[in-house]
Design an enzyme around this catalytic site. Sequence first.
Site, PDB file in Angstrom:
ATOM      1  N   GLU A  80      17.330 -31.511  58.858  1.00 32.83           N
ATOM      2  CA  GLU A  80      17.743 -30.111  58.793  1.00 32.83           C
ATOM      3  C   GLU A  80      16.602 -29.152  59.125  1.00 32.83           C
ATOM      4  OE1 GLU A  80      20.773 -29.334  58.576  1.00 32.83           O
ATOM      5  OE2 GLU A  80      21.611 -31.241  57.895  1.00 32.83           O
ATOM      6  N   ARG A  90      33.518 -25.136  49.438  1.00 30.08           N
ATOM      7  CA  ARG A  90      34.908 -25.462  49.792  1.00 30.08           C
ATOM      8  C   ARG A  90      35.566 -26.298  48.708  1.00 30.08           C
ATOM      9  NH1 ARG A  90      36.996 -29.741  52.336  1.00 30.08           N
ATOM     10  NH2 ARG A  90      34.943 -30.524  52.946  1.00 30.08           N
ATOM     11  N   CYS A 143      24.008 -29.420  48.972  1.00 24.37           N
ATOM     12  CA  CYS A 143      22.881 -29.858  49.813  1.00 24.37           C
ATOM     13  C   CYS A 143      22.045 -28.662  50.276  1.00 24.37           C
ATOM     14  CB  CYS A 143      23.390 -30.645  51.016  1.00 24.37           C
ATOM     15  SG  CYS A 143      23.974 -32.302  50.621  1.00 24.37           S
ATOM     16  N   HIS A 168      20.057 -35.339  56.103  1.00 29.99           N
ATOM     17  CA  HIS A 168      21.399 -35.832  55.821  1.00 29.99           C
ATOM     18  C   HIS A 168      21.585 -37.213  56.437  1.00 29.99           C
ATOM     19  CE1 HIS A 168      23.222 -31.750  54.763  1.00 29.99           C
ATOM     20  NE2 HIS A 168      23.740 -32.583  53.868  1.00 29.99           N
TER      21      HIS A 168
END
Length: 216
Positions: A80, A90, A143, A168
């Site tokens: 990342e 979500r 995350c 990830h």
Amino acid sequence: MKRVLLTGFDAFGGESINPSWEAVRQLDGMELQGHTVRSFKIPTVFHTSISRLKQYIDDVQPCLIICVGQAGGRSDITVERVAINMDDARIPDNEGQQPIDIPIVEGGPDAYFSTLPIKAVVNQLLAENIPASVSQTAGTFVCNHLFYGLMHILASQSPVATRGGFVHIPFVPQQSVKHRGQPSMSLETAVRGLRFAIMAAVNHERDIKKEDGALH
């Protein structure tokens, strides 16, 4: 001996395992490039995850920190680039919290960039025939929340003595059986990838210049 701190999350979202924890736990105690690896499990819970990470940082006093998470749907190990100051969940976390459009740190910077040599890490993994790429988003769930919290903690150091970032990894095959059509990566490959990621980060204080951007 210098120390590297690795973290992985516990299972969430109805999964029975989280490959991030299954991978990092296998590296606990390993010695790489003159560094000892310490691995810890982080709860998939907003804010508690950051406070737990801070506790581990205080205990271990690492020179390098790599937090690892699960990215179902991705086919490679993704390093990342940036964490944003926003929670937009979500699904609920493991304590039922579901913050929507809430800053992680009120009044904090809009974003932090990883201080890992992200392209050097990707280049090293590809050289070892491990699928990898730079990612431009860590999402807006726990995350990204932990990634931002990590970089906020490190930014408060004076001078900044520790480098850190987020990686990830995909589902493992036993998860993809339940999520038909989703890519997966063997746990063995994920562990190898994280091992080479640590080595690349230790060996490159500055990142390399190499094309690995995104068109969309």
